[in-house]
Design a protein around this motif. Structure first.
Motif, short mmCIF file in Angstrom:
data_model
loop_
_atom_site.label_atom_id
_atom_site.label_comp_id
_atom_site.label_asym_id
_atom_site.label_seq_id
_atom_site.Cartn_x
_atom_site.Cartn_y
_atom_site.Cartn_z
N ASP A 168 1.01 -1.21 -0.03
CA ASP A 168 -0.02 -0.18 -0.08
C ASP A 168 0.93 1.23 -0.05
O ASP A 168 0.59 2.33 -0.17
N SER A 169 2.12 1.02 0.09
CA SER A 169 3.10 2.10 -0.02
C SER A 169 3.00 3.00 -1.51
O SER A 169 3.38 3.89 -1.88
N ASP A 210 -0.85 -6.36 -0.16
CA ASP A 210 -0.97 -5.78 0.78
C ASP A 210 -2.63 -5.69 1.02
O ASP A 210 -3.20 -5.04 0.25
N LYS A 232 -0.63 -9.65 3.21
CA LYS A 232 -0.01 -9.07 4.32
C LYS A 232 -0.72 -8.18 4.77
O LYS A 232 -1.65 -7.24 4.36
N GLU A 263 -1.27 -5.50 8.74
CA GLU A 263 -0.41 -4.78 9.78
C GLU A 263 -1.20 -5.01 11.18
O GLU A 263 -2.27 -4.96 11.14
N HIS A 323 2.92 -7.93 9.94
CA HIS A 323 3.75 -6.80 9.95
C HIS A 323 3.63 -6.14 11.06
O HIS A 323 2.33 -5.58 11.46
NA NA Z 1 2.40 -1.57 3.56
#
Ligand code: NA
Ligand code: KIV
Length: 277
Positions: free
Chosen positions: A45-46, A84, A114, A116, A138
């Motif tokens: 998501d960066s 993500d 992934k 968080e 994460h």
């Molecule tokens: Na990310």
């Protein structure tokens, strides 16, 4: 070379072989990174920061991750592709989390997702894994919690918080994660977590002892001269390379040096018809 799977990654940890992971957002980069031997490509998501120009990752949607996943998967033959889970795609309910993880796999082509968070997410992780989808954890500096953290602040700097990170990492392994990203934490804390887990740890700003490393591809290529945090090493200065190439192109357009004959087309030579004798 053989397709990288979650089993490849676990075996690499056992053999003491470091895992090389990069973010990737399109097919052209995927072909280059996959061809260079990256084991893991993350559609992170960066992309909210580096692709969309947003200040945080918070506006990124599931549909956007799917769009980029499809492009990355088309350019990848060997690497393990991870999608993500964006902000609010897994925090509201277990059902919604499983459905969104399923979309990244079924529609995007991801081989794992992934997300968080630590022990608080063990139920969500268990249910996604039960659906057949590998989950990468994460923890540490988790950018989706930027407002709760009060900025992009290194985490786990005192004993109590370091202990909490270790407990979270152990909870993620127990919940069925096949790997965990450790972001923005002291090197000693990452080292201890790495030694206590049997699943591979992937570090970013987490020192040299992790089982693998991840960087945002635009950061390691030096695409943005104004972004140089301590954890990034620039392996190229593409900002300069690209800027220089484009400046030369523009000069040549203005001076009419481009296109030359070599880049131009000619008419097909006509065969003159011979009149009857
Ligand atoms: Na990310
Ligand atoms: O979105 C991302 O790029 C990430 C990595 C930096 C771990 O989550």
């Amino acid at each position: 070379a053989n397709k990288v799977t979650i089993h490849t990654l676990r075996k690499m940890k056992q053999a003491g072989e470091r895992i090389g992971m990069l973010t990737c957002y399109d097919a052209t980069f995927a072909r280059i990174l996959d061809g260079a031997g990256a084991e893991v490509l993350l559609v992170g998501d960066s992309l909210g920061n580096v692709f969309q120009g947003e200040k945080t990752t918070l506006p990124v949607t599931v549909d956007q991750i799917i769009y980029h996943l499809r492009a990355v998967c088309r350019g990848t033959s060997r690497a393990h592709v991870v999608g993500d889970m964006p902000f609010m795609s897994y925090q509201t309910s277990v059902d919604e989390a499983v459905r969104n993880a399923g979309r990244l796999v079924a529609e995007g082509g991801a081989e794992a997702v992934k997300l968080e968070g630590g022990a608080d997410f063990d139920e969500v992780i268990r249910k996604i894994v039960r659906a057949g989808i590998p989950v990468m954890g994460h923890i540490g500096l988790t950018p989706q919690s930027v407002h709760r953290m009060g900025g992009y602040v290194i985490q786990g700097r005192d004993e109590e918080k370091a202990k909490k990170l270790l407990d979270d990492a152990l909870a993620l392994e127990a919940a069925g994660c096949y790997s965990v990203v450790l972001e923005g934490i002291p090197a000693t804390v990452a080292e201890e977590i790495t030694s206590k887990l049997s699943i591979p740890t992937i570090g970013i700003g987490a020192g040299p002892s992790c089982d693998g490393q991840v960087l945002v591809i635009y950061d390691l290529l030096g695409m943005d001269p104004s972004f140089s945090p301590k954890f990034v090493k620039r392996y190229a200065q593409l900002h300069e390379t690209i800027g220089g190439a484009v400046r030369t192109y523009l000069e040549e357009v203005k001076s009419a040096a481009f296109p030359s004959e070599a880049h131009s087309f000619q008419m097909t030579p006509q065969v003159r018809s011979v009149p009857d004798a």
